[in-house]
Design an enzyme around this catalytic site. Structure first.
Site, PDB file in Angstrom:
ATOM      1  N   PHE A 140       6.968 -33.866   7.944  1.00  0.00           N
ATOM      2  CA  PHE A 140       7.815 -34.283   9.080  1.00  0.00           C
ATOM      3  C   PHE A 140       7.755 -35.777   9.345  1.00  0.00           C
ATOM      4  CE2 PHE A 140       5.988 -30.022  10.015  1.00  0.00           C
ATOM      5  CZ  PHE A 140       7.081 -29.295   9.595  1.00  0.00           C
ATOM      6  N   GLY A 151       9.108 -29.808   1.521  1.00  0.00           N
ATOM      7  CA  GLY A 151       9.506 -28.478   1.968  1.00  0.00           C
ATOM      8  C   GLY A 151      10.995 -28.199   1.898  1.00  0.00           C
ATOM      9  N   PRO A 204      22.998 -23.525  -0.175  1.00  0.00           N
ATOM     10  CA  PRO A 204      23.138 -23.011   1.202  1.00  0.00           C
ATOM     11  C   PRO A 204      21.885 -22.294   1.705  1.00  0.00           C
ATOM     12  CG  PRO A 204      24.933 -22.231  -0.190  1.00  0.00           C
ATOM     13  CD  PRO A 204      23.995 -22.985  -1.086  1.00  0.00           C
ATOM     14  N   GLY A 219      22.917 -35.163   3.524  1.00  0.00           N
ATOM     15  CA  GLY A 219      21.522 -34.907   3.913  1.00  0.00           C
ATOM     16  C   GLY A 219      21.453 -34.204   5.255  1.00  0.00           C
ATOM     17  N   GLY A 226      17.963 -33.104   6.729  1.00  0.00           N
ATOM     18  CA  GLY A 226      16.618 -32.844   7.245  1.00  0.00           C
ATOM     19  C   GLY A 226      16.484 -33.148   8.716  1.00  0.00           C
ATOM     20  N   GLU A 227      16.996 -34.272   9.129  1.00  0.00           N
ATOM     21  CA  GLU A 227      16.770 -34.727  10.512  1.00  0.00           C
ATOM     22  C   GLU A 227      17.771 -34.122  11.490  1.00  0.00           C
ATOM     23  OE1 GLU A 227      14.295 -37.173  10.217  1.00  0.00           O
ATOM     24  OE2 GLU A 227      14.575 -37.430   8.066  1.00  0.00           O
TER      25      GLU A 227
END
Lengths: 704, 325
Positions: free
Chosen positions: A244, A471, A596, A666, A668-669
């Site tokens: 993270f 991850g 997906p 992207g 992730g955030e």
């Protein structure tokens, strides 16, 4: 030949290795003859070390060395800064002087034959200090904000001040106003895997098996710290058990592991304890934000004023994108943003999933929600009313922006039409039910990256990049990109990452791995195919290295961001104030979705992170000595399985030819951004109580 | 963790003899091992009592008798417990996490140490851990701490959920020591901190808990445990309440009420119980009675919210007694 593997919901290619324990994490790389090191942290929050009684500890069974600032080698600490480090200030030089700058700062390392002996030694080491009172509370009169040095230039990536129009006078004139203060708590990343480094020297060459989201930077930094040529340091990190953002930077424990290994002339393993992970490996900074919106009575935003202050350490200016989204999320002629830092006697914060954006969007999206109630307008209608045609902050078009499509899709899946607008108007039995929404946004970054592709005689391919997989599924998604580009089935592609001697990749953060590394993998695969065309049937492996970066022309023409809409439903017990998230639906426009299944998994993880931010996570410091009091998994609350309800993530169809050849933005955030304000807004809808500080807990909603 | 020895007890007498010579009992180990790792607890010799025949869960007449070594998970899942003493099962399920409940024994649960963060930090002052060193929590971060039974030396709460229920239901415990067996109310197990907060219970040296007896009662079926906390599992109570009512002819004949998360030991609220007797079980009555709960409370800098939350928790728990679990 095309196999169309991009877009397929493949299971993780490394899933079996992970669940069978074959996957090796940093601390698994035990070396022959290895010793163990344990860090001793300062037990004062500010001051100087005046005495360290190493003698008794050195005589303890198994103890090989007690390293302190008194006997530690003076390390070169050659200048080194990557973009992941604060632009201003200097990293902590560990064990180089007697200063204690924050509670828990490493002040000694005990090295012993076994971990138990090292722990014993560390516990027995007596250290005396002259303590001073640390300033750790942002409200302390002695805490004085500063203008971030790296934000002073108008063309800075994170400018301290921006303005268009005249926001303050527009605010004064606005018929409808919201002007409030929002507070985000300090959070720690708390990944499952602790920080760990195994260090081994061979002459003047150093190998580090070390948890890192940025192996090439760890290599460069450790080389600079020890005054070595970069090629003398090798960093290896094939697997990461969650991060993270906490391992984006190289923290002092990595240096300590290497220092200890050199001191005792043996490989050394150093693993941080869970408690130590609250001290010295960064955190989401506490922020205080004033968010002021002006609007016409029919809901047209006339101005936004956003003034945010984030805490930082005394020795580095950590900056994050606290005010960035405010400049382009809405159409309005007048915007002023101000970003300040508050240096405190704490360790330097760092990026934590959705850095800056998560905190800034919380303030913005809660304020917009507040405005919607003042206007008596549906919060989605209010957003639709102020949807910009272009990025008005940069005055250029978006490469793509599907925010309203996200609202449409998520509203339908969520059943927004069943919401009755009045606060406290919805019930389920005794429970107050509330529904809230918020927008999410995160930049579609693309950093230079390179990759090596190799075609083997047996018809398989190998692809290597010094990337990471904390991850999200980098192994799998890159395998898909390579297989698709090479026209091979995925089983015939072997993708490797996590070695600093592979072609360099950018940090594994900022949601740019898919765009950056993916584009490099594609480029390398195209290059090796071209090479193969020149030497048909050579029978030898054919190799090519290629790099990629964003098309500068597209970068100049477009503003590039991912957008999303998050819907949350909460139930609040009107008697005892218990807040439970009942369900959440997010819809995201993130360009092309490579996998997906992984994308959904990543979104759900991000939504849980946002749920923690909204309802639970807060590292509490004791103002007397700066000690994190709840540095324990029983006391630092994270959502557990019983808390986590049905979470849905959907992706709108979004073709963006400008961001990169893969068309990916992207995610992730962005999956974390938006979740916390959606929940906060749902809590207001349920209770009629507006809580402007995270996390929102029972004591905050007990009384209206 | 400091080195220690561990031996297996083969008989109750043997275990008691070992403990009388300074060894510490270890059962599930969920508190002790955790604290030993942090060197808060530093026993040199342990005696493992897990194989002693003290795991029985049985009904005697209308009483529930729980062996001290019965695991929390086993007691909670026991059909007789669920049928006859659902309050016991409910409070156990609210405690800890499944992993901990599988290991933790009932006796050990009652003897678990206080849940104060400063207690667990060797570099913080704590009279419970090192007598005379002071209490960091009184002027520190104390949102989770007690408002009842505190002293100038300690303000930590007793963390057990089942203990709150056992105190409400006037359970008793059977213990055996070097000088024989004795039986006493569970409530008397817990000491107030006073100026000796390091002394938490009233067991004599060498005494071993054998069983806990929960008496059958007219209200054991009309009883609920409400635990209020910010996350749904694996968190100690901010406030909890064990409430039991015996209602007949439309009025409350008897009431039992104890609360957790607010006292330095499980806190029985006799005044609230009295105020309920003879009244009709409705919300207004509950609210009036619950107001008495905070009499004598001494809030700290960070836990004033408990003055608001405690009566609300009591009202809700009393209401829940009329609802199915």
């Amino acid at each position: 030949m095309t196999t169309n593997v991009i877009g397929k919901p493949l299971p993780r290619v490394d899933g079996r290795a992970k669940v069978t324990g074959v996957a090796r994490y940093a601390a698994d790389f035990n070396q022959p003859g290895q010793a163990c090191a344990v860090i001793v942290g300062a037990t004062v929050g500010l001051g100087r070390v005046t005495g360290i009684d190493t003698g008794p500890v050195e005589k303890m069974p198994g103890v090989i060395a007690v390293i302190t600032h008194r006997n530690a080698p003076r390390l070169p600490y050659a200048p080194h800064k990557s973009y992941i480090d604060p632009a201003t200030g200097e990293r902590l030089h560990v064990l180089q002087d007697d200063h204690v700058r924050f509670y828990g700062q490493p002040v000694a390392v005990v090295v012993a034959d076994t971990i138990e002996q090292a722990e014993r030694g560390a516990a027995a080491l007596h250290i005396s200090y002259t303590p001073e009172r640390p300033i750790i509370d942002p409200a302390d009169a002695q805490a004085l904000p500063v203008v971030p040095e790296a934000g002073k230039q108008p063309d800075a990536r994170l400018p301290a001040d921006t303005a268009r129009g005249s926001a303050d006078s527009a605010l004064a004139d606005a018929p409808m106003r919201v002007d409030e203060i929002y507070e985000i708590a300090r959070e720690n990343h708390n990944p499952m895997e602790p920080h760990a480094t195994v260090a081994a020297w061979n002459g003047n060459r150093l190998t580090l098996w070390s948890k890192s989201q940025f192996v090439v930077n760890e290599q460069a930094e450790v080389a600079a710290v020890f005054g070595l040529p970069s090629e003398n340091v090798q960093v290896i990190c094939p697997f990461i058990g969650g991060a993270f953002g906490t391992t984006l930077r190289t923290w002092p424990h990595v240096t300590l592991a290497a220092m200890a290994a050199r001191q005792v002339a043996r490989p050394v393993k150093l693993v941080l304890t869970r408690k130590q992970m609250f001290f010295m490996t960064g955190h989401r900074p506490r922020t205080l934000q004033r968010m002021a919106l002006g609007a016409t009575v029919d809901g047209k935003l006339t101005c936004i004023v956003h003034e945010g202050t984030g805490e930082t350490s005394r020795y580095e200016e950590f900056m994050e994108a606290l005010t960035s989204v405010t400049t382009f999320l809405y159409s309005t002629p007048n915007v002023r943003t101000r970003y300040r830092l508050l240096p405190l006697d704490i360790g330097t914060p760092n990026h934590m999933r959705g850095p800056g954006e998560a905190s800034g969007v919380f303030a913005l999206e809660c304020a917009v929600d507040e405005l919607s109630y003042k206007l008596g307008m549906d919060p989605i209608d209010l957003r639709r009313r102020n949807e910009p045609a272009i990025d008005e902050g940069e005055n250029r078009p978006f490469s793509s922006r599907s925010l309203m499509k996200c609202y449409d899709l998520a509203a339908e899946r969520f059943g927004w039409s069943r919401r009755s607008p009045e606060p406290r108007s919805m019930r389920d039995g005794r429970l107050l039910v509330g529904m809230g929404v918020a927008s999410a946004s995160y930049p579609a970054f693309h950093a230079p990256a390179s990759a090596r592709a190799r075609l083997l005689a047996d018809g398989t391919a190998e692809v290597e990049v010094a990337a990471s997989d904390m991850g999200p599924g980098t192994y799998t998604s890159m395998t898909q990109v390579a297989a698709e580009t090479l026209g091979l089935p995925v089983e015939r592609v072997c993708f490797s990452l996590g070695r600093s001697d592979y072609p360099p990749a950018p940090s594994h953060g900022g949601s740019w791995t898919m765009a950056s590394v993916g584009s490099a993998v594609r480029a390398a695969c195209l290059a090796v195919q071209k090479e193969a065309g020149k030497h048909p049937q050579s029978g030898r492996p054919i190799e090519a290295i290629a790099s990629s970066q964003r098309d500068p022309d597209a970068a100049a023409r477009f503003s590039m961001h991912a957008f999303g809409a998050v819907f949350a439903e909460v139930a609040v017990d009107p008697d005892v104030g218990t807040i439970r998230l009942r369900r959440a639906v997010g819809a995201y426009g993130i360009g092309r979705v490579v996998n997906p299944r992984l994308a959904r998994s990543q979104c759900i993880g991000g939504m849980v992170g946002g749920m923690g931010m909204a309802l639970m996570e807060r590292t509490v410091l004791d103002s007397r000595d700066g000690r994190p009091v709840n540095a324990h998994m029983a006391d630092y609350l994270l959502p557990v399985n019983l808390d986590i309800p049905q979470l849905e993530a959907h992706f709108v169809e979004e073709l963006d030819p400008h961001v990169n050849a893969l068309g990916v933005k992207g995610l992730g955030e962005i999956a974390l951004v938006g979740m916390a304000p959606a929940i906060a807004n749902a809590i207001f809808h349920a209770t009629g109580k507006r809580v402007r500080a995270s996390p929102i807990r029972i004591e905050d909603v007990l009384t209206v | 963790m400091l080195p220690f020895t561990i031996e297996k007890a083969t008989s109750i007498q043997g275990a008691i003899a070992a403990a009388s010579s300074g060894r510490r009992f270890i059962a599930g180990g969920t508190t002790l091992i955790d604290l030993m790792r942090e060197e808060v607890e530093r026993p040199e010799h342990l005696v493992d009592i897990n194989t002693l025949p003290l795991s029985d869960i049985r009904i005697e007449g209308s009483d529930l008798v729980i062996g001290a070594l019965a695991r929390m998970a086993d007691v909670a899942a026991h059909p007789d417990v669920q049928r006859l003493h659902p309050l016991v099962a409910e409070s156990l399920i609210e405690g800890a996490s499944p992993q901990l409940r599988n290991m933790a024994s009932i006796g050990g649960n009652l003897l678990q140490r206080a849940r104060c963060p400063y207690f667990r930090m060797l570099d913080a002052s704590c009279n419970k851990r090192s007598p005379g060193s002071g209490c960091a929590a009184i002027n520190g971060l104390n949102a989770g701490h007690a408002i009842f039974g505190t002293s100038n030396h300690c303000v930590a709460t007793h963390p057990s959920d089942i203990a709150v229920v056992l105190v409400a239901l006037e359970a008793t415990m059977q213990v055996r020591g070097p000088r024989g067996e004795r039986s006493f109310p569970v409530e008397e197990l817990f000491r107030l901190p006073g100026d000796t907060p390091h002394l938490e219970h009233t067991l004599l040296p060498g005494e071993l808990i054998l069983t806990v007896r929960v008496p059958g009662s007219p209200y054991s079926r009309r009883a609920r445990y409400l635990k209020v906390r910010d996350r749904a599992s694996y968190e100690f109570a901010l406030v909890s309440a064990a409430a039991a009512l015996d209602v007949g002819g439309g009025v409350i004949r008897q009431a039992r009420l104890a609360v957790g998360g607010v006292g330095t030991r499980p806190w029985r609220l006799g005044a609230v119980e009295k105020a309920l007797i003879g009244k009709t079980p409705d919300r207004k009555v509950f609210e009036t009675a619950a107001r008495l709960a905070i009499e004598g409370a001494r809030p700290l800098s960070g836990n004033h919210y408990k003055l608001e939350l405690l009566p609300r928790t009591i009202v809700r728990a009393l209401e829940m007694t009329g609802e199915a679990a």
